[in-house]
Each structure stands twice: as C-alpha cells, then as structure tokens.
Design a protein around this motif. Structure first.
Motif, PDB file in Angstrom:
ATOM      1  N   ASP A 114       0.831  -1.193   0.000  1.00 56.07           N
ATOM      2  CA  ASP A 114       0.000   0.000   0.000  1.00 56.07           C
ATOM      3  C   ASP A 114       0.876   1.257   0.000  1.00 56.07           C
ATOM      4  O   ASP A 114       0.648   2.192  -0.773  1.00 56.07           O
ATOM      5  CB  ASP A 114      -0.935  -0.024   1.210  1.00 56.07           C
ATOM      6  N   ALA A 115       1.888   1.281   0.843  1.00 56.30           N
ATOM      7  CA  ALA A 115       2.796   2.430   0.911  1.00 56.30           C
ATOM      8  C   ALA A 115       3.601   2.571  -0.378  1.00 56.30           C
ATOM      9  O   ALA A 115       3.835   3.692  -0.851  1.00 56.30           O
ATOM     10  CB  ALA A 115       3.732   2.295   2.113  1.00 56.30           C
ATOM     11  N   SER A 143      -0.227   9.343  -4.918  1.00 62.12           N
ATOM     12  CA  SER A 143      -1.466   9.606  -4.190  1.00 62.12           C
ATOM     13  C   SER A 143      -2.020   8.307  -3.624  1.00 62.12           C
ATOM     14  O   SER A 143      -1.995   7.275  -4.291  1.00 62.12           O
ATOM     15  CB  SER A 143      -2.503  10.232  -5.127  1.00 62.12           C
ATOM     16  N   ALA A 144      -2.568   8.385  -2.426  1.00 61.87           N
ATOM     17  CA  ALA A 144      -3.200   7.209  -1.825  1.00 61.87           C
ATOM     18  C   ALA A 144      -4.493   6.852  -2.553  1.00 61.87           C
ATOM     19  O   ALA A 144      -4.991   5.743  -2.432  1.00 61.87           O
ATOM     20  CB  ALA A 144      -3.480   7.459  -0.349  1.00 61.87           C
TER      21      ALA A 144
END
Length: 146
Positions: A88-89, A97-98
């Motif tokens: 995820d990171a 962008s997340a």
C-alpha cells in the motif's frame, strides 16, 4: 532497461525494486512468490515498458526479506497485514497519491488441485486494481441477484 531503485517507506521498511519505463506513466506492479525474487519479471518489465506495448511504468519489488529489501528479524513482521501495508505504501509512493490505483497488479498464485498428482502445483495469475471495473458475465449477474 531495468533500473534498481530502493523505496524507503514511511513505516520504516525499505523495498528494493526492479523498474522499467518512464515515471508518470500508468503503473503495473509485479509481485514474486517464494522462493523467487523480483528478477523473475525482468522480461515482462521491459516488454510492457515499451511504447508499442503500453509504455507502462513497470515495478517489481523484492518483498520483505528478499534481495536488498529490509529483512526484519521478528517472524511476526512477515505476516500478511505487514506485507500488504508495504505494498500500500509503495503504491502511494509510485502513483503520488493514496487515491490513485495501480493499473494492474500481477502475482503468481499457486494452488494444489486434486486432479493433479500429489504435490504438483499449478501456477495461475490474477490481477486487481484495474482502473475500469468490469461487469460480471450475465449468468453471474443473475446469480448475484438471487
């Protein structure tokens, strides 16, 4: 051409990655399985980075404990929740962008099937995170409504 980059993630883990393609292009991420490492994807990294094959930014991280990636000493640090947090990171670092999804995630999936001999494994691949959600075939839509 394959580049070797290390991404330092906000939670203190660093992942070494094999990368091909231009920054800013849609990202394809390739995950390795056990006991391999990111190098198994080199041919596909260079293929899909070529403009005539999509011109993607192709990334194959070495997961925790592989190659030059961080290798925590505690066995509990290798639980799925930590590996998912790493990915995820990394996706956030790669896309900026997340909220920006990957275009495609490719990973080997090994499963044993009764129809094969004892201990034989069959490899298949799955993808997630495509930008456009596909509709299930009509018969599956009907089953879902019931």
């Amino acid at each position: 051409m394959i580049q070797h980059l290390t991404h330092a993630l906000p939670h203190g883990i660093s992942l070494s990655c094999r990368v091909s393609g231009d920054v800013g292009r849609p990202v394809l991420m390739f995950l390795h399985g056990f006991p391999e490492a990111a190098f198994v994807w080199d041919e596909l990294l260079t293929f899909f980075a070529q403009p005539e094959h999509g011109g993607y930014r192709c990334v194959a991280p070495n997961l925790r404990g592989y190659a030059d990636s961080a290798a925590p000493a505690e066995v509990s640090a290798y639980r799925a929740k930590h590996l998912v947090a790493d990915l995820d990171a990394l996706v956030t670092a790669l896309t900026g962008s997340a909220d920006q999804p990957l275009d495609l995630l490719v990973a080997p999936l090994l499963a044993e099937f009764d129809r094969f001999g004892p201990g034989e494994q069959v490899a298949s691949f799955f993808d997630v995170g495509t930008r456009q959600r596909r509709q299930p075939p009509p018969q599956r839509q009907q089953q879902q409504k019931q």
